[in-house]
Design a protein around this motif. Structure first.
Motif, PDB file in Angstrom:
ATOM      1  N   ALA A   1      32.008  37.310  31.381  1.00  0.00           N
ATOM      2  CA  ALA A   1      31.122  36.481  32.196  1.00  0.00           C
ATOM      3  C   ALA A   1      29.925  37.336  32.582  1.00  0.00           C
ATOM      4  CB  ALA A   1      31.838  35.977  33.445  1.00  0.00           C
TER       5      ALA A   1
ATOM      6  N   TRP B   1      40.899  39.046  35.034  1.00  0.00           N
ATOM      7  CA  TRP B   1      39.466  39.193  35.291  1.00  0.00           C
ATOM      8  C   TRP B   1      39.216  40.344  36.258  1.00  0.00           C
ATOM      9  CZ3 TRP B   1      35.679  35.655  33.441  1.00  0.00           C
ATOM     10  CH2 TRP B   1      36.169  34.498  32.853  1.00  0.00           C
TER      11      TRP B   1
ATOM     12  N   THR C   1      28.087  33.003  35.089  1.00  0.00           N
ATOM     13  CA  THR C   1      28.611  32.981  36.451  1.00  0.00           C
ATOM     14  C   THR C   1      27.624  32.280  37.386  1.00  0.00           C
ATOM     15  OG1 THR C   1      29.778  35.050  36.075  1.00  0.00           O
ATOM     16  CG2 THR C   1      29.439  34.396  38.362  1.00  0.00           C
TER      17      THR C   1
ATOM     18  N   GLY D   1      34.462  39.603  35.082  1.00  0.00           N
ATOM     19  CA  GLY D   1      33.982  38.531  35.929  1.00  0.00           C
ATOM     20  C   GLY D   1      33.284  39.045  37.186  1.00  0.00           C
ATOM     21  N   SER D   2      32.102  39.650  37.050  1.00  0.00           N
ATOM     22  CA  SER D   2      31.186  39.473  35.926  1.00  0.00           C
ATOM     23  C   SER D   2      30.462  40.783  35.639  1.00  0.00           C
ATOM     24  CB  SER D   2      30.130  38.409  36.240  1.00  0.00           C
ATOM     25  OG  SER D   2      30.732  37.220  36.718  1.00  0.00           O
TER      26      SER D   2
END
Length: 351
Positions: A111, A46, A183, A81-82
């Motif tokens: 995300a 991520w 998120t 992320g994100s």
């Protein structure tokens, strides 16, 4: 994704503070860690989106970084992320991530967040006050475009002269459906909304207790059930500060100063949301010092994944029982590269 596995899936989360670092070296470390995590069978990697600050400042565009990660790995999931969606034109988001999806042969997951750092919205100031609504409307467009559908846009229209245009985006993505996380921190309404919409959740323990997290996980599953979805489907991913290898008590003397510096940088990033221009400087300084001490102790004792392989396995099993499907291990919070590699190798023995 919920299953009978004893521990959650394990991923790598990158979010370093880079105030004094050589950026080229940091990017090479990122790629090196991705290759190692890929070889060790970690679930995903991520990377965030951050702007205008050293805290996370090397991650100004997760799609660009993800393209590099896709090119240097073989099987690991490539996740954002994100993406702070109200900062972006959804047409461009669909295009960029479809490219990464093809480069990775279908390993992309994204995300999406509404954004929380006020300064970021110099990029799209008109969206700041209504960023939550913009998040959902933009996400609907991206999901439609990803499925190969057209969207109608009206930006070229003039007053009393409608001129709608219909658009598709290219390239077509590798996956027929984009895997999406919403998120959120502690907001139960967002857990419920994610469940109702059939989205996954990316969360953390910055603004919620373990007890609140358990309640939010339950609310998410219930919302899925009430929406007619499989309540055991969907993925709840928890970001955790992580260091593994030696026993926890042995790690603590090195962890405390690293976490202190990291959280101090995070607090500086948050300042313009938590203080008014007329706030008393001395009072703010005292409050920040207390918050920093409390935050470090919170992470060391309740909100981190620290210790030997056995200690980590026990903590992970508890998180799994509390409803967590995936733990995204944040390792680059000031610990040396050798410790990050040791953590990856130690955790890989649990996979």
């Amino acid at each position: 994704m919920s299953s009978s596995s004893e521990i959650p899936a394990l991923s790598l989360f990158c979010f370093s503070d880079v105030a004094r670092d050589n950026f080229a070296d940091k990017y090479e470390q990122l790629l090196s860690n991705a290759r190692l995590a890929d070889a060790l069978n970690f679930h995903a990697i991520w990377t965030p989106e951050r702007h205008f600050h050293t805290f996370g400042g090397m991650f100004a565009n997760p799609s660009v970084i993800s393209a590099a990660l896709a090119a240097c790995t073989q099987r690991i999931g490539i996740r954002a992320g994100s993406v702070v969606l109200p900062l972006h034109e959804p047409l461009r988001v669909a295009e960029e991530w479809a490219i990464v999806d093809n480069l990775s042969h279908g390993r992309v997951g994204v995300a999406f967040a509404s954004g929380w750092q006020r300064n970021d919205f110099v990029l799209r100031a008109e969206n700041y006050r209504h960023r939550q609504q913009v998040l959902y409307s933009s996400l609907a467009q991206i999901q439609a475009l990803w499925r190969g559908e057209s969207v109608e846009r009206h930006e070229l229209s003039l007053p009393a002269q409608p001129e709608p245009i219909t658009l598709k985006t290219w390239p077509a993505p590798f996956q027929p459906k984009i895997p999406v996380w919403l998120t959120t921190g502690s907001n139960p309404d967002l857990f419920i909304e994610a469940g109702r919409r059939g989205l996954n959740v990316l969360t953390h323990l910055v603004s919620q207790t373990r007890e609140q997290l358990v309640e939010n996980c339950v609310a998410y599953r219930l919302a899925r059930r009430q929406a007619g979805l499989d309540p055991t489907g969907g993925i709840i991913t928890l970001m955790l500060h992580t260091q593994a290898g030696k026993e926890r008590q042995t790690l603590l003397p090195r962890l405390k100063p690293a976490l202190t510096d990291y959280l101090r940088a995070f607090m500086a990033l948050s300042d313009n949301l938590s203080q008014s221009p007329t706030s008393d400087a001395e009072q703010n300084e005292k409050k920040q010092a207390y918050t920093l001490r409390w935050g470090v102790e919170k992470y060391l004792n309740h909100c981190g994944l620290f210790g030997s392989a056995q200690e980590c396995a026990e903590q992970l099993a508890q998180f799994r029982q509390e409803g967590i499907d995936e733990v995204a291990c944040l390792m680059d919070f000031g610990m040396p590269q050798s410790s990050v590699e040791e953590t990856l190798r130690t955790l890989s023995t649990l996979l």
